[in-house]
Enzyme design. Structure first.
Site, PDB file in Angstrom:
ATOM      1  N   HIS A 262      40.520 -86.984  20.531  1.00 21.16           N
ATOM      2  CA  HIS A 262      39.781 -86.079  20.942  1.00 21.16           C
ATOM      3  C   HIS A 262      40.633 -85.502  22.012  1.00 21.16           C
ATOM      4  O   HIS A 262      41.139 -86.188  22.901  1.00 21.16           O
ATOM      5  CB  HIS A 262      38.424 -86.083  21.312  1.00 21.16           C
ATOM      6  CG  HIS A 262      37.644 -84.530  21.325  1.00 21.16           C
ATOM      7  ND1 HIS A 262      37.617 -83.957  22.547  1.00 21.16           N
ATOM      8  CD2 HIS A 262      36.863 -84.116  20.228  1.00 21.16           C
ATOM      9  CE1 HIS A 262      36.838 -82.993  22.323  1.00 21.16           C
ATOM     10  NE2 HIS A 262      36.333 -82.959  21.047  1.00 21.16           N
ATOM     11  N   ASP A 320      33.343 -86.053  13.753  1.00 22.70           N
ATOM     12  CA  ASP A 320      33.699 -85.876  12.510  1.00 22.70           C
ATOM     13  C   ASP A 320      33.833 -87.106  11.522  1.00 22.70           C
ATOM     14  O   ASP A 320      33.711 -87.186  10.566  1.00 22.70           O
ATOM     15  CB  ASP A 320      34.829 -85.004  12.307  1.00 22.70           C
ATOM     16  CG  ASP A 320      34.727 -83.595  12.631  1.00 22.70           C
ATOM     17  OD1 ASP A 320      33.628 -83.144  12.646  1.00 22.70           O
ATOM     18  OD2 ASP A 320      35.779 -82.934  13.071  1.00 22.70           O
TER      19      ASP A 320
HETATM   20  N1  ACO Z   1      45.004 -91.208  14.708  1.00 23.56           N
HETATM   21  C1  ACO Z   1      46.104 -91.830  15.277  1.00 23.56           C
HETATM   22  N2  ACO Z   1      47.001 -91.517  16.534  1.00 23.56           N
HETATM   23  C2  ACO Z   1      46.420 -90.513  17.035  1.00 23.56           C
HETATM   24  C3  ACO Z   1      45.006 -89.705  16.572  1.00 23.56           C
HETATM   25  C4  ACO Z   1      44.589 -90.252  15.553  1.00 23.56           C
HETATM   26  N3  ACO Z   1      43.503 -89.380  15.123  1.00 23.56           N
HETATM   27  N4  ACO Z   1      44.858 -88.733  17.562  1.00 23.56           N
HETATM   28  C5  ACO Z   1      45.972 -88.944  18.547  1.00 23.56           C
HETATM   29  N5  ACO Z   1      46.614 -90.075  18.147  1.00 23.56           N
HETATM   30  C6  ACO Z   1      47.846 -90.213  19.002  1.00 23.56           C
HETATM   31  C7  ACO Z   1      49.062 -89.356  18.691  1.00 23.56           C
HETATM   32  O1  ACO Z   1      49.707 -89.858  17.737  1.00 23.56           O
HETATM   33  C8  ACO Z   1      49.777 -89.441  20.135  1.00 23.56           C
HETATM   34  O2  ACO Z   1      50.439 -90.638  19.821  1.00 23.56           O
HETATM   35  P1  ACO Z   1      51.944 -90.822  20.845  1.00 23.56           P
HETATM   36  O3  ACO Z   1      51.677 -90.561  22.296  1.00 23.56           O
HETATM   37  O4  ACO Z   1      52.210 -92.092  20.570  1.00 23.56           O
HETATM   38  O5  ACO Z   1      52.707 -89.841  20.172  1.00 23.56           O
HETATM   39  C9  ACO Z   1      48.673 -89.642  21.102  1.00 23.56           C
HETATM   40  O6  ACO Z   1      47.512 -90.252  20.396  1.00 23.56           O
HETATM   41  C10 ACO Z   1      48.140 -88.174  21.747  1.00 23.56           C
HETATM   42  O7  ACO Z   1      47.948 -87.427  20.611  1.00 23.56           O
HETATM   43  P2  ACO Z   1      47.982 -85.831  20.699  1.00 23.56           P
HETATM   44  O8  ACO Z   1      48.040 -85.111  19.231  1.00 23.56           O
HETATM   45  O9  ACO Z   1      49.134 -85.621  21.567  1.00 23.56           O
HETATM   46  O10 ACO Z   1      46.636 -85.412  21.569  1.00 23.56           O
HETATM   47  P3  ACO Z   1      45.652 -84.346  21.457  1.00 23.56           P
HETATM   48  O11 ACO Z   1      44.838 -84.186  22.591  1.00 23.56           O
HETATM   49  O12 ACO Z   1      46.440 -83.083  21.124  1.00 23.56           O
HETATM   50  O13 ACO Z   1      44.678 -84.550  19.900  1.00 23.56           O
HETATM   51  C11 ACO Z   1      43.528 -84.383  18.163  1.00 23.56           C
HETATM   52  C12 ACO Z   1      43.734 -84.200  19.961  1.00 23.56           C
HETATM   53  C13 ACO Z   1      44.282 -83.292  17.670  1.00 23.56           C
HETATM   54  C14 ACO Z   1      42.098 -84.163  18.152  1.00 23.56           C
HETATM   55  C15 ACO Z   1      43.933 -85.511  17.894  1.00 23.56           C
HETATM   56  O14 ACO Z   1      43.291 -86.856  18.346  1.00 23.56           O
HETATM   57  C16 ACO Z   1      43.678 -85.701  16.153  1.00 23.56           C
HETATM   58  O15 ACO Z   1      44.781 -85.394  15.461  1.00 23.56           O
HETATM   59  N6  ACO Z   1      42.586 -86.279  15.758  1.00 23.56           N
HETATM   60  C17 ACO Z   1      42.616 -86.464  14.167  1.00 23.56           C
HETATM   61  C18 ACO Z   1      41.887 -84.911  13.639  1.00 23.56           C
HETATM   62  C19 ACO Z   1      40.425 -85.151  14.200  1.00 23.56           C
HETATM   63  O16 ACO Z   1      39.600 -86.012  14.062  1.00 23.56           O
HETATM   64  N7  ACO Z   1      39.973 -83.838  14.821  1.00 23.56           N
HETATM   65  C20 ACO Z   1      38.844 -83.602  15.070  1.00 23.56           C
HETATM   66  C21 ACO Z   1      38.606 -83.554  16.461  1.00 23.56           C
HETATM   67  S1  ACO Z   1      36.583 -83.341  16.975  1.00 23.56           S
HETATM   68  C22 ACO Z   1      36.341 -81.424  16.709  1.00 23.56           C
HETATM   69  O17 ACO Z   1      37.301 -80.620  16.560  1.00 23.56           O
HETATM   70  C23 ACO Z   1      35.086 -81.184  16.115  1.00 23.56           C
END
Ligand code: ACO
Length: 383
Positions: A262, A320
């Site tokens: 998140h 989720d």
């Molecule tokens: N699985 C694996 N790795 C992850 C995940 C995940 N679900 N989420 C983040 N990471 C990792 C990324 O790969 C990244 O790794 P790195 O630094 O080695 O490159 C690091 O964590 C940071 O990720 P970002 O995408 O830069 O962080 P951001 O704050 O933009 O991400 C997000 C937030 C988009 C929600 C992300 O965690 C994600 O894609 N989650 C999966 C989708 C999801 O569950 N969305 C629902 C969110 S809740 C809602 O909207 C109601």
């Protein structure tokens, strides 16, 4: 030459406004609506009361509550024209696309859609809170070529949704589960969809336009669409004993595990904790084999993800992840998960529109231009 400004990609860490609607404490995994903890509201309140709280900023008195609920009940049904469009679209389009189109149509039935007086705005928000669950339920019915079930005025908004979808009056536990999901999804500060609602509202477009924008934004799997994607992943794992191998391989392949991570929560999402605890309670009520298996997989995936990425990277389950298995306890098809999110988030979107229009300012950020300038124009035959 201009020096490159600092760019906060994805507006990460940027404050865009003040708000008194909700607070997310991402470091400690806490959430409040108007100062009330999400745990208290989930246990003691209901979706109608929470919607009132979000919009008006205070809990209603008994009379205010009854008036609010009466308004909602009077508005739950849909115009025939909207039902016809849902019926035409539902068998072929994703329910989120149907929701977006049907919601947009509601502007036709508002005699003064661009009226932005406070009372008029609140009134439009109430209309949308009343009708969106019916649009979601009708979409589910028509998708399966079943007939529309009109709302039953003796039921609350969320249990009505379940009744209109399934044709069965939910028992007490089922009513609690669906209302819990409506409460937990109702509001979450400036997430992507709420921000997009405010961008549209800031142009002084109407409430219907802003809501339609929010539905489009909520669809994406990085935001609201993650509930459907997370259940798809759990189903793809298929057998609890495949869980660790599947997740390890996905992580090695740099895939995102849906329902984890998140932008703001770097601790366990308090909403996910609540959903998880109700799911565990549902195990005491003779759940189907499907639900038992989904939960086994989900719990094994959760453990592995927390061991690997929880403290190490601040990646924890979000709302989720457990939402899908809980909706399956209620027999709801995965394609309807995000439409339920829309129906409940309307309270939050609407509250933010009301708050934002008190002191409206057009949203217009900047981009740092990296392309060329003064390129000589060549006529088409010379290119
Ligand atoms: N699985 C694996 N790795 C992850 C995940 C995940 N679900 N989420 C983040 N990471 C990792 C990324 O790969 C990244 O790794 P790195 O630094 O080695 O490159 C690091 O964590 C940071 O990720 P970002 O995408 O830069 O962080 P951001 O704050 O933009 O991400 C997000 C937030 C988009 C929600 C992300 O965690 C994600 O894609 N989650 C999966 C989708 C999801 O569950 N969305 C629902 C969110 S809740 C809602 O909207 C109601």
């Amino acid at each position: 030459m201009n020096t490159k400004p600092t760019i906060n990609y994805g507006l990460e860490g940027i404050y865009v406004d003040e708000s008194a609607i909700s607070k997310v404490d991402g470091q400690n995994g806490k959430l409040w609506y108007r100062g009330y903890s999400i745990e208290d509201l989930a246990e003691k309140s209901n979706f109608e009361e929470v919607s009132y709280l979000l919009i008006y900023g205070k809990l209603p008195t008994k009379t205010e509550y009854e008036e609010f609920v009466t308004k909602l009940k009077e508005r739950m049904d849909l115009p025939e024209e909207v039902k016809k469009v849902i019926k035409a679209m539902a068998p072929v389009a994703h329910p989120m696309d149907v929701m977006r189109t049907a919601t947009s149509m509601l502007v036709m039935f508002d005699k003064d859609p661009s009226n932005k007086d406070l009372d008029a705005t609140v009134d439009k928000v109430i209309t949308l809170i009343a009708k969106l669950p019916t649009i979601a339920a009708a979409t589910g019915r028509f998708r399966e070529k079943k007939s529309f079930i009109p709302p039953d005025n003796s039921l609350g908004l969320s249990e009505n949704f379940l009744y209109m979808l399934t044709g069965k009056r939910p028992n007490k536990f089922e009513s609690k589960l669906i209302d819990l999901m409506f409460i937990l999804h109702a509001e979450h500060s400036t997430n992507a969809s709420t921000f997009s609602v405010l961008v549209t509202a800031s142009t002084l477009a109407d409430v219907y336009a802003a809501t339609t924008t929010g539905i489009g934004t909520l669809k994406g799997p990085l935001h609201g669409g993650a509930d459907e994607s997370a259940l798809n992943m759990i189903n793809a794992i298929g057998n609890p004993d495949n869980t660790e191998k599947y997740i390890e391989e996905a992580l090695e392949g740099k895939q995102r595990i849906m329902g984890f991570g998140h932008r703001v929560y770097k601790a366990y999402d308090p909403r996910a904790k609540l959903v998880r605890s109700y799911l565990e309670e549902s195990l005491t009520k003779e759940p189907s084999d499907e639900v038992k298996k989904l939960l086994q997989i989900a719990l094994r995936a959760e453990k592995l993800m927390i061991d690997k990425l929880g403290n190490a990277k601040g990646i924890w389950p979000n709302i989720d992840f457990f939402a899908g298995p809980l909706y399956r306890v209620l027999g709801i098809d995965s394609k309807l998960f995000t439409p339920i999110f829309v129906a409940s988030r309307m309270s939050g979107w609407g509250s933010h529109i009301v708050e934002y229009w008190h002191n409206n300012k057009l949203v217009r950020p900047l981009e740092y231009y990296t392309g060329p300038l003064d390129v000589p124009y060549k006529p088409i035959e010379q290119r």
